[in-house]
Design an enzyme around this catalytic site. Structure first.
Site, PDB file in Angstrom:
ATOM      1  N   GLU A 287       0.860  -1.189   0.000  1.00 35.39           N
ATOM      2  CA  GLU A 287       0.000   0.000   0.000  1.00 35.39           C
ATOM      3  C   GLU A 287       0.896   1.238   0.000  1.00 35.39           C
ATOM      4  OE1 GLU A 287      -2.704   2.440   3.185  1.00 35.39           O
ATOM      5  OE2 GLU A 287      -2.802   0.255   3.285  1.00 35.39           O
TER       6      GLU A 287
ATOM      7  N   LYS B   9     -11.324  -1.327   6.711  1.00 36.03           N
ATOM      8  CA  LYS B   9     -10.087  -1.012   7.425  1.00 36.03           C
ATOM      9  C   LYS B   9     -10.441  -0.433   8.794  1.00 36.03           C
ATOM     10  CE  LYS B   9      -6.269   2.314   7.354  1.00 36.03           C
ATOM     11  NZ  LYS B   9      -5.501   3.276   6.548  1.00 36.03           N
TER      12      LYS B   9
END
Length: 217
Positions: A43, A133
């Protein structure tokens, strides 16, 4: 890579490396160390200067599917589109933005908005989020996963913040399908000790697999 395969790959490995750096060169070095340590999902956050250039470079370099390259700290749909057009295969936000989720679904790109309450989680699921998340995880600890999965057993939760190699097993046992790790994984970069990132990544993955095996018993 097809969206469903991206999600499955993240769930399979269980670890997303959150890469933050002062410049493009350092971001790539951190990424390479993570990959050497066995991390399959990177990421690249948009706090990195010219993050879209780094994403494009990594996407081209690993076009064979060796890793999955995604974008993090995506705050709006404009940034999400830039990330996707640069080669991002997943998009992560620190909060839930209906516009970001909508755009990612338009492009069939996996999207992981940040949530911390049942209300946010439900709204994100209704909008079409793929993985939720849980951020910032260090404010609550693994128990927040158990709490959210009580009323929302269908949710796929990935904590970020406060996850390290020593407690990652607790997060997995609490019900996390994967975890995001930034400073606790990439701290070696601050002193130029990239070999520490490699070894830390290996420990992370070993502890994730150990926890999963224990859950099967």
């Amino acid at each position: 890579m097809d969206k469903e395969k991206v999600i499955e790959r993240i769930r399979e490995v269980g670890l997303v490396a959150v890469v933050r750096a002062e410049n493009e060169e350092k971001a790539i070095r951190i990424t390479e160390a993570c990959i050497e340590g066995g991390v399959a999902a990177i990421e690249l956050t948009f706090t990195v200067p010219f993050a879209h250039n780094v994403i494009e470079s990594l996407a081209k370099r690993y076009s064979g599917g060796e890793i999955i390259v995604g974008a993090g700290t995506v705050l709006d749909s404009e940034t999400a589109r830039i990330a996707i057009l640069s080669g991002s295969e997943f998009v992560v936000s620190p909060m839930f933005s209906k516009e970001v989720v909508k755009l990612c679904n338009r492009y069939r790109t996996a999207v992981m908005p940040g949530v911390v309450t049942p209300k946010e989680a439900v709204e994100a699921l209704e909008a079409g989020a793929d993985i939720l998340k849980v951020f910032p995880g260090d404010l609550f600890g693994p128990n927040i996963i158990k709490a959210l999965k009580g009323p929302l057993p269908q949710g796929l939760f990935m904590p970020t913040g406060g996850v390290d190699k020593n407690n990652v097993g607790e997060w997995i046992k609490a019900g996390a399908v994967a975890v995001g790790a930034g400073g606790s994984l990439t701290a070696g970069a601050k002193t130029g000790e990239y070999d520490k990132i490699v070894s830390t990544a290996k420990e992370f993955l070993a502890n994730i697999n150990k926890a999963r095996e224990e859950l099967k018993k």
